[in-house]
Write a protein that holds these residues in place. Structure first.
Motif, mmCIF file in Angstrom:
data_model
loop_
_atom_site.group_PDB
_atom_site.id
_atom_site.type_symbol
_atom_site.label_atom_id
_atom_site.label_comp_id
_atom_site.label_asym_id
_atom_site.label_seq_id
_atom_site.Cartn_x
_atom_site.Cartn_y
_atom_site.Cartn_z
ATOM 1 N N GLU A 198 0.839 -1.210 0.000
ATOM 2 C CA GLU A 198 0.000 0.000 0.000
ATOM 3 C C GLU A 198 0.873 1.259 0.000
ATOM 4 O O GLU A 198 0.594 2.223 -0.738
ATOM 5 C CB GLU A 198 -0.906 0.008 1.223
ATOM 6 C CG GLU A 198 -2.047 -0.992 1.176
ATOM 7 C CD GLU A 198 -2.965 -0.873 2.374
ATOM 8 O OE1 GLU A 198 -4.186 -0.812 2.176
ATOM 9 O OE2 GLU A 198 -2.448 -0.824 3.517
ATOM 10 N N GLU A 229 2.550 1.741 -3.386
ATOM 11 C CA GLU A 229 1.569 2.145 -4.401
ATOM 12 C C GLU A 229 1.221 3.624 -4.267
ATOM 13 O O GLU A 229 1.104 4.342 -5.268
ATOM 14 C CB GLU A 229 0.313 1.284 -4.263
ATOM 15 C CG GLU A 229 -0.742 1.553 -5.303
ATOM 16 C CD GLU A 229 -0.456 0.907 -6.643
ATOM 17 O OE1 GLU A 229 -1.389 0.730 -7.434
ATOM 18 O OE2 GLU A 229 0.722 0.582 -6.908
ATOM 19 N N LYS A 230 1.069 4.083 -3.039
ATOM 20 C CA LYS A 230 0.710 5.484 -2.807
ATOM 21 C C LYS A 230 1.884 6.421 -3.072
ATOM 22 O O LYS A 230 1.703 7.502 -3.653
ATOM 23 C CB LYS A 230 0.233 5.655 -1.354
ATOM 24 C CG LYS A 230 -0.214 7.068 -1.015
ATOM 25 C CD LYS A 230 -0.718 7.151 0.428
ATOM 26 C CE LYS A 230 -1.168 8.568 0.776
ATOM 27 N NZ LYS A 230 -1.657 8.664 2.181
ATOM 28 N N PHE A 275 -2.511 -1.987 -7.890
ATOM 29 C CA PHE A 275 -3.921 -2.036 -7.493
ATOM 30 C C PHE A 275 -4.737 -1.197 -8.478
ATOM 31 O O PHE A 275 -5.469 -0.287 -8.094
ATOM 32 C CB PHE A 275 -4.108 -1.484 -6.079
ATOM 33 C CG PHE A 275 -3.442 -2.277 -4.993
ATOM 34 C CD1 PHE A 275 -3.808 -3.590 -4.743
ATOM 35 C CD2 PHE A 275 -2.430 -1.713 -4.224
ATOM 36 C CE1 PHE A 275 -3.192 -4.318 -3.731
ATOM 37 C CE2 PHE A 275 -1.809 -2.442 -3.214
ATOM 38 C CZ PHE A 275 -2.190 -3.751 -2.970
ATOM 39 N N SER A 276 -4.622 -1.497 -9.755
ATOM 40 C CA SER A 276 -5.305 -0.690 -10.767
ATOM 41 C C SER A 276 -6.803 -0.988 -10.780
ATOM 42 O O SER A 276 -7.268 -1.998 -10.237
ATOM 43 C CB SER A 276 -4.705 -0.963 -12.142
ATOM 44 O OG SER A 276 -4.770 -2.339 -12.438
ATOM 45 N N HIS A 277 -7.569 -0.083 -11.414
ATOM 46 C CA HIS A 277 -9.027 -0.237 -11.557
ATOM 47 C C HIS A 277 -9.731 -0.397 -10.206
ATOM 48 O O HIS A 277 -10.696 -1.156 -10.086
ATOM 49 C CB HIS A 277 -9.359 -1.426 -12.468
ATOM 50 C CG HIS A 277 -8.685 -1.386 -13.799
ATOM 51 N ND1 HIS A 277 -8.818 -0.326 -14.673
ATOM 52 C CD2 HIS A 277 -7.855 -2.275 -14.412
ATOM 53 C CE1 HIS A 277 -8.111 -0.567 -15.765
ATOM 54 N NE2 HIS A 277 -7.510 -1.730 -15.635
ATOM 55 N N LYS A 278 -9.216 0.297 -9.183
ATOM 56 C CA LYS A 278 -9.831 0.244 -7.839
ATOM 57 C C LYS A 278 -10.018 -1.202 -7.367
ATOM 58 O O LYS A 278 -11.065 -1.562 -6.821
ATOM 59 C CB LYS A 278 -11.160 0.996 -7.844
ATOM 60 C CG LYS A 278 -11.015 2.474 -8.189
ATOM 61 C CD LYS A 278 -12.336 3.204 -8.107
ATOM 62 C CE LYS A 278 -12.157 4.692 -8.419
ATOM 63 N NZ LYS A 278 -13.432 5.447 -8.354
ATOM 64 N N SER A 279 -8.991 -1.995 -7.558
ATOM 65 C CA SER A 279 -9.090 -3.442 -7.295
ATOM 66 C C SER A 279 -8.589 -3.849 -5.920
ATOM 67 O O SER A 279 -8.615 -5.039 -5.594
ATOM 68 C CB SER A 279 -8.278 -4.198 -8.355
ATOM 69 O OG SER A 279 -6.907 -3.810 -8.309
ATOM 70 N N LYS A 280 -8.148 -2.915 -5.087
ATOM 71 C CA LYS A 280 -7.489 -3.291 -3.842
ATOM 72 C C LYS A 280 -8.385 -4.149 -2.949
ATOM 73 O O LYS A 280 -7.936 -5.147 -2.379
ATOM 74 C CB LYS A 280 -7.009 -2.047 -3.085
ATOM 75 C CG LYS A 280 -6.149 -2.400 -1.872
ATOM 76 C CD LYS A 280 -5.374 -1.206 -1.348
ATOM 77 C CE LYS A 280 -6.246 -0.156 -0.753
ATOM 78 N NZ LYS A 280 -5.466 0.885 -0.028
ATOM 79 N N SER A 292 -1.240 -7.439 -11.471
ATOM 80 C CA SER A 292 -1.630 -6.820 -10.207
ATOM 81 C C SER A 292 -0.942 -7.499 -9.030
ATOM 82 O O SER A 292 -0.237 -8.506 -9.179
ATOM 83 C CB SER A 292 -3.151 -6.899 -10.024
ATOM 84 O OG SER A 292 -3.539 -8.237 -9.702
#
Length: 244
Positions: A89, A92-93, A101-106, A197
């Motif tokens: 996390e 990624e941030k 974590f593309s496409h809000k997949s987290k 991912s």
């Protein structure tokens, strides 16, 4: 850019790495192309070394707290992050290029990783037994002692040859059969089809762990399942994460 520091546990194997949890962080760093160096910490030295650098304890599934690895230190921001998921996390941030974590997949990926753990966990005691055999003497002693307390059994009782070992193999094979079905839902080599991912990193980290700790013939057994699907996935993730 100053290289980040990843704290890892060494083994007697070539290259030293083996832990699936630390491999997750290695893969993320490699995929994002971030420079990093490794500081090796033997098992009995984890708590004093983490206290020394100011790392926090990790909360385990049973609610207990203890010092664990991986821990990531980022001298570029001053961040000190514990736990492979929180490291993912953070990276990624902080370094959003090449998202994991593309496409809000987290949230969905978190559900996937939790599901995989639940599938494999009943048989994890078998590779844990094997892991105890690849560690240096000091680490092996500490690892065995803590795992015997965790599983309330002697190391010799973890996964003896015979019905118990056969049961562990059956659980592992069912876990990978279910995972194959999940991967088959989309066209493409990744769980999300053509989108790489953290889900693929997580699955490959477990495969890397099994390849490193199991005997060669045991790993080859897994690698041959489903027409070599799992050997191929591990190889593809290693290439994607610049580990080959």
């Amino acid at each position: 850019m100053i290289p980040l520091v990843l704290y890892d546990i060494p083994s007697k194997l070539e290259g030293k790495y083996w832990s699936d949890n630390v491999t997750k962080s290695r893969f993320v760093l490699g995929y994002k192309g971030l420079p990093f160096q490794v500081e090796w910490v033997e098992f009995p030295d984890i708590a004093p070394r983490m206290k020394e650098i100011g790392a926090r304890k990790n909360k385990l599934a049973d609610g207990t707290e203890m010092y664990t690895l991986p821990v990531l230190s980022d001298p570029n921001t001053g961040a000190l992050v514990t736990d492979s998921w929180e490291i993912a996390e953070y990276l990624e941030k902080t370094y959003p290029e090449k998202p994991i974590f593309s496409h809000k997949s987290k949230g969905l990926i978190r559900a996937f990783t939790t599901a995989i753990v639940k599938l494999v966990q009943p048989a994890a005691i078998f590779p844990i037994l094997r892991a105890s055999q690849i560690l240096d003497e000091r680490s092996a002693e500490c690892y065995i002692t803590t795992r015997e307390v965790m599983f309330k059994a002697k190391i010799s009782e973890f996964s003896p040859e015979g019905p118990k070992r056969d049961e562990h193999w059956a659980i592992i094979e069912r876990a990978f059969t279910t995972s194959k079905e999940w991967y088959a839902e989309e066209e493409g080599k990744w769980l999300m089809g053509d989108v790489f991912s953290y889900a693929d990193i997580f699955a490959a980290s477990i495969l890397s762990w099994l390849r490193r700790v199991l005997h060669e013939d045991e790993w080859e057994k897994i690698a041959s399942w489903h027409d070599g699907r799992w050997r191929e996935l591990l190889t593809d993730v290693e290439k994607q994460c610049n580990r080959i």
